[in-house]
Design a protein around this motif. Structure first.
Motif, PDB file in Angstrom:
ATOM      1  N   ALA A 127     -11.379  40.071  44.873  1.00  0.00           N
ATOM      2  CA  ALA A 127     -10.115  40.721  45.258  1.00  0.00           C
ATOM      3  C   ALA A 127     -10.026  42.124  44.675  1.00  0.00           C
ATOM      4  O   ALA A 127      -9.511  43.047  45.318  1.00  0.00           O
ATOM      5  CB  ALA A 127      -8.926  39.875  44.802  1.00  0.00           C
ATOM      6  N   GLY A 171     -14.084  43.783  45.811  1.00  0.00           N
ATOM      7  CA  GLY A 171     -14.500  43.647  47.197  1.00  0.00           C
ATOM      8  C   GLY A 171     -15.918  43.096  47.297  1.00  0.00           C
ATOM      9  O   GLY A 171     -16.618  42.973  46.294  1.00  0.00           O
ATOM     10  N   CYS A 176     -13.294  42.091  50.178  1.00  0.00           N
ATOM     11  CA  CYS A 176     -12.185  41.132  50.237  1.00  0.00           C
ATOM     12  C   CYS A 176     -12.426  40.017  51.250  1.00  0.00           C
ATOM     13  O   CYS A 176     -11.780  38.972  51.177  1.00  0.00           O
ATOM     14  CB  CYS A 176     -10.889  41.865  50.579  1.00  0.00           C
ATOM     15  SG  CYS A 176     -10.276  42.898  49.241  1.00  0.00           S
ATOM     16  N   SER A 220      -5.724  39.726  49.166  1.00  0.00           N
ATOM     17  CA  SER A 220      -6.888  40.011  50.007  1.00  0.00           C
ATOM     18  C   SER A 220      -6.542  39.897  51.485  1.00  0.00           C
ATOM     19  O   SER A 220      -7.008  40.700  52.303  1.00  0.00           O
ATOM     20  CB  SER A 220      -8.039  39.054  49.658  1.00  0.00           C
ATOM     21  OG  SER A 220      -8.457  39.250  48.325  1.00  0.00           O
TER      22      SER A 220
END
Length: 559
Positions: free
Chosen positions: A93, A96, A98, A126
């Motif tokens: 989160a 990344g 995400c 996310s």
């Protein structure tokens, strides 16, 4: 399992089971140190120690620029617990991509582990970044199912998630249902309104928050400042600026950048400049904000001058900088300067950036260099709807309708969906070239094939097209059944067509509509006078010339 890094024992990491690993991990300063500690884990046979490995995963996520190392640590665990899953999810989160977070969340469920109040905020955040509304709604259902519907942090993340998808009412429902609101939930609601253009509501919630004796922090202030747009909101912006000074946050760089942007949007460029010049340290964002502020305020020359100063002070620019500078060249019609900026973009390898390509395309087209515009378009490795609309608009401006229609066909063939601006250019090109059938076909296609509701500009193009072709009655009938209320531009297009084709009777009818809508517009009086003169009705022409002189008064020209 990760292969051990072959390092010799050192005083910092002595061999033996007595190594204080928790203390070492808590004071670990860098990724290289973390790798050394990991080696000691392997030497002492602690690779399956769940708590320590989870701490390693968490630190790897914070100290590294990617999740590769943390992921390998996690995958080596025989049975990760909820805390391990949360550490990995949080890492993705934050760092990344995400896209991994919803997948990990589902896999966590499949492994029979229940998410908790640590899991949900990262998963929801996310989904917000990905604007994955459906996945976010599924997570929301699980939030309720697991009994976290009253957790203020989880609910705040849901407010943000719905806001990022434009679902303001869902954000409002969650916010209104909160039994307790903290700084995070207040900030989330302020940002929700500001990001979605509901500026009055953003300011109202901010005032409500202050009245509730909740002290806004730097994130709240950065979130509310974009809502201060336009001269009418300048007093609110100044009040927030005073709050920044009073709270001792005047050195917080993102907040100063937001204040510069606010003053620019409120038309107070002098205050923005004073803030900028008074900064002890300027980030790239500071320079970009100031250059964009000048360009958007109509001071293109100042934007270019500031960019030259930026180069003199050896501040690195990026694609955001160049887009603003190129737009400034467009507004000034400064073709030579635009070519210089183009060369800078090429020298830094930024020419392939689609945003820069689109800005260059627009600049060359509006500066009259169609060949350069086409060259930029041809070299674009990725073309979005903005790119296609810009090149189509360029050819439409130059009256090359056949090229416009050919490009529009190519655009569809490549699977790029046209937008409202694309159709404006297509219809304008058809109008100027007298392509009635093609114009009507594309106008009908807008709603039927693409779900685009015609705007007043589209309708004006069609009226102009029909009028130029001499289909005046058809144009009048179209105006009467238009999906939007006709304005003076629509009626003015028909009046111009009446003059071209010498239809005095219809011109008189159209003029009545125009004088009711815009009685102060001298142009329509002059046009009617010319229509009468060309028809040999000199007395009527003279009467309208008199009304032309008195057009500042609401006078009935028919009396």
């Amino acid at each position: 399992m990760l292969r051990a890094i072959q390092l010799k024992p050192s005083p910092l990491f002595p061999p033996g089971p007595s190594v204080p690993f928790k203390d070492l991990l808590n004071s670990c300063p860098s990724m290289s140190s973390l790798q050394c500690i990991h080696v000691q884990f392997l030497i002492h046979g602690l690779s399956n120690h769940l708590a320590l490995t989870t701490k390693l995963i968490s630190l790897a996520s914070m100290l590294s620029q990617s999740m590769c190392y943390a992921r390998k640590l996690f995958d080596a665990l025989p049975q990760p617990d909820s805390f391990s899953w949360n550490s990995l999810i949080r890492g993705y989160a934050d760092l990344g991509p995400c896209t991994e977070v919803p997948l990990l969340y589902k896999e966590m469920h499949h492994q029979g582990l229940s998410p908790d109040h640590f899991t949900f905020p990262f998963v929801v955040r996310s989904c917000a970044v990905l604007t994955a509304l459906q996945e976010g709604k599924q997570v929301h259902c699980n939030v309720i199912k697991h009994g976290f519907h009253s957790n203020v942090y989880v609910q705040s993340s849901l407010i943000t998630m719905y806001a990022c998808s434009g679902e303001i009412r869902d954000s409002e429902t969650i916010f209104d249902g909160l039994e307790m609101r903290n700084i995070v939930s207040w900030t989330a609601m302020v940002a929700c309104y500001a990001q979605n253009g509901a500026y009055e509501k953003a300011l109202a919630v901010f005032r409500w928050m202050v009245a509730s004796r909740v002290q806004p922090n730097e994130v709240t202030l950065v979130s509310v400042l974009p809502a201060c747009e336009g001269i009418e909101h300048l007093p609110s912006g100044k009040s927030i600026h005073a709050m920044v000074i009073k709270s001792g946050l005047r050195l917080y760089l993102p907040l100063v950048n937001a204040l510069i942007a606010m003053y620019g949007k409120c038309g107070n460029t002098d205050s923005a400049r004073q803030l900028f010049e008074g900064m002890e340290f300027r980030s790239l964002v500071s320079w970009n904000t100031m250059i964009a502020m000048f360009e958007q305020s109509g001071y293109g020359g100042k934007a270019i001058k500031l960019f030259r100063r930026m180069l003199t002070e050896k501040v690195r620019f990026d694609s955001v900088t160049l887009v603003s500078v190129i737009s400034a060249c467009t507004g000034l019609g400064a073709l030579d300067t635009g070519k210089w900026v183009h060369e800078l973009a090429r020298s830094k390898g930024l020419e392939s950036d689609v945003r820069i390509g689109n800005a260059l395309l627009d600049m060359y087209a509006k500066c009259g260099s169609l060949e350069c515009a086409r060259n930029v378009f041809t070299r674009l490795t990725s073309r979005d709807v903005v790119s296609w609309s810009a090149i189509i608009g360029a050819y439409a401006t130059h009256g090359q309708a056949e090229d416009v229609l050919e490009l529009f066909s190519q655009m569809n063939a490549e699977g790029v969906k046209p937008n409202s601006f694309t159709f404006t250019s297509v219809l304008a090109a058809c109008s100027h070239s007298g392509l009635v059938e093609e114009g009507v076909m594309h106008f009908d296609s807008m709603r039927r094939d693409y779900g685009i509701t015609p705007t007043i500009e589209h309708c004006a193009c069609l009226v102009d097209l029909l009028g130029r072709a001499g289909q005046l009655n058809e144009a009048l009938e179209f105006i009467r059944r238009m999906p939007v209320k006709p304005d003076s531009g629509i009626w003015g297009a028909l009046l111009g067509a009446c003059r071209i084709h010498g239809n005095v009777e219809l011109a008189e009818l159209v003029a009545q509509e125009l004088f009711q809508l815009d009685p102060h517009n001298v142009t329509f009086y002059v046009l009617m006078s010319n229509i009468y003169a060309e028809a040999g009705r000199w007395e009527d022409a003279a009467r309208f010339e008199e009304n032309d002189d008195e057009a500042g008064f609401e006078k009935d020209p028919w009396v």
